[in-house]
Design a protein around this motif. Structure first.
Motif, short mmCIF file in Angstrom:
data_model
loop_
_atom_site.label_atom_id
_atom_site.label_comp_id
_atom_site.label_asym_id
_atom_site.label_seq_id
_atom_site.Cartn_x
_atom_site.Cartn_y
_atom_site.Cartn_z
N SER A 109 0.80 -1.31 -0.08
CA SER A 109 0.05 -0.04 -0.08
C SER A 109 0.82 1.24 -0.32
N ALA A 110 0.34 2.23 -0.70
CA ALA A 110 1.21 3.75 -0.37
C ALA A 110 -0.15 4.79 -0.67
N CYS A 111 0.56 5.90 -0.22
CA CYS A 111 -0.42 6.94 -0.46
C CYS A 111 0.59 8.47 -0.93
N SER A 112 -0.08 9.23 -1.18
CA SER A 112 0.50 10.39 -2.03
C SER A 112 0.10 11.72 -1.36
N ASP A 113 0.79 12.75 -1.46
CA ASP A 113 0.44 13.96 -0.98
C ASP A 113 -0.14 14.82 -2.00
N SER A 114 -0.46 14.22 -3.15
CA SER A 114 -1.09 14.68 -4.34
C SER A 114 -2.19 15.60 -4.27
N ALA A 115 -2.32 16.72 -4.97
CA ALA A 115 -3.60 17.54 -4.69
C ALA A 115 -4.68 16.66 -5.38
N ILE A 116 -4.49 15.76 -6.18
CA ILE A 116 -5.62 15.12 -6.75
C ILE A 116 -6.08 14.07 -5.81
N ASN A 117 -5.27 13.63 -5.19
CA ASN A 117 -5.80 12.50 -4.14
C ASN A 117 -6.65 13.36 -3.12
N PHE A 118 -6.11 14.56 -2.29
CA PHE A 118 -7.08 15.32 -1.65
C PHE A 118 -8.44 15.59 -2.17
N GLY A 119 -8.26 16.23 -3.44
CA GLY A 119 -9.47 16.58 -4.08
C GLY A 119 -10.59 15.62 -4.14
N ARG A 120 -9.98 14.31 -4.65
CA ARG A 120 -10.84 13.01 -4.86
C ARG A 120 -11.36 12.63 -3.70
N PHE A 121 -10.51 12.63 -2.44
CA PHE A 121 -11.26 12.19 -1.13
C PHE A 121 -11.57 13.25 -0.28
N LYS A 122 -11.82 14.28 -0.69
CA LYS A 122 -12.44 15.32 0.11
C LYS A 122 -11.32 15.83 1.44
N GLY A 123 -10.34 15.78 0.92
CA GLY A 123 -9.29 16.18 1.86
C GLY A 123 -8.65 15.04 2.67
N MET A 124 -8.97 14.15 2.57
CA MET A 124 -8.35 12.92 3.20
C MET A 124 -7.35 12.28 2.35
N SER A 125 -6.35 11.44 3.13
CA SER A 125 -5.51 10.86 2.14
C SER A 125 -5.96 9.46 1.77
N PHE A 126 -5.69 8.90 0.89
CA PHE A 126 -6.14 7.42 0.27
C PHE A 126 -4.87 6.76 0.09
N ALA A 127 -4.85 5.33 0.37
CA ALA A 127 -3.67 4.48 0.31
C ALA A 127 -4.40 3.35 -0.51
N PRO A 128 -4.33 3.28 -1.77
CA PRO A 128 -4.78 2.04 -2.39
C PRO A 128 -3.90 1.04 -1.77
N THR A 129 -4.71 -0.37 -1.82
CA THR A 129 -4.04 -1.37 -1.30
C THR A 129 -4.22 -2.59 -2.28
N ALA A 130 -3.18 -3.16 -2.35
CA ALA A 130 -3.02 -4.30 -3.45
C ALA A 130 -3.75 -5.65 -3.04
N ASP A 131 -4.29 -6.20 -3.80
CA ASP A 131 -5.04 -7.56 -3.50
C ASP A 131 -3.74 -8.44 -3.13
N PHE A 132 -3.93 -8.86 -2.03
CA PHE A 132 -3.00 -9.90 -1.36
C PHE A 132 -2.61 -10.89 -2.23
#
Length: 143
Positions: A109-132
């Motif tokens: 899993s990883a997250c970014s401080d990208s403005a796109i990420n914050f915009g898409r998730f309403k100011g929250m960070s999102f860390a997409p997680t790989a299928d185990f």
């Protein structure tokens, strides 16, 4: 055909590898796949579909650098072409001294401080997680 990918219906596999560099996509396809067909040349963001050593159909498509370009390609691959598994492959940076240049890193899993990420998730960070299971199979294949 979508706006940024000129593949025809059926040209894109359900599994798509996404290196940033289109020439890396070309290298991966021509080195690791058989029966390779070029399926995208829009903006020189090269894409190829072929058969893996295990007999699976795989597409490799350059996705550029950064969240904006990757977001566009991911959206079109899933919504216009029915891709099911998008796997980011390529280079990354590290703040850890024990990780050296050209080390192979499998990331759960990883997250970014990208403005796109914050915009898409309403100011929250999102860390997409790989299928185990997919990540574990990559680990087994790399071992």
């Amino acid at each position: 055909m979508s706006i940024h990918i000129d593949a025809r219906p059926g040209d894109i596999a359900e599994t798509v590898l996404l290196p940033g560099d289109p020439l890396r996509a070309q290298f991966v396809a021509k080195t690791f796949l058989s029966s390779v067909k070029c399926v995208n040349t829009v903006r020189n963001m090269l894409g190829y579909t072929g058969i893996s050593a295990r007999g699976n159909r795989v597409t490799v498509l350059g996705a550029g650098m950064g969240m904006p370009m990757l977001s566009i390609y991911a959206h079109e691959l899933v919504n216009e072409y029915g891709a099911k598994r998008l796997i980011r492959v390529g280079s990354c940076g590290s703040f850890q001294a024990d990780i050296k240049l050209r080390d192979i890193i499998l990331v759960a899993s990883a997250c970014s401080d990208s403005a796109i990420n914050f915009g898409r998730f309403k100011g929250m960070s999102f860390a997409p997680t790989a299928d185990f299971q997919l990540l574990y199979q990559a680990y087994i294949a790399a071992s």
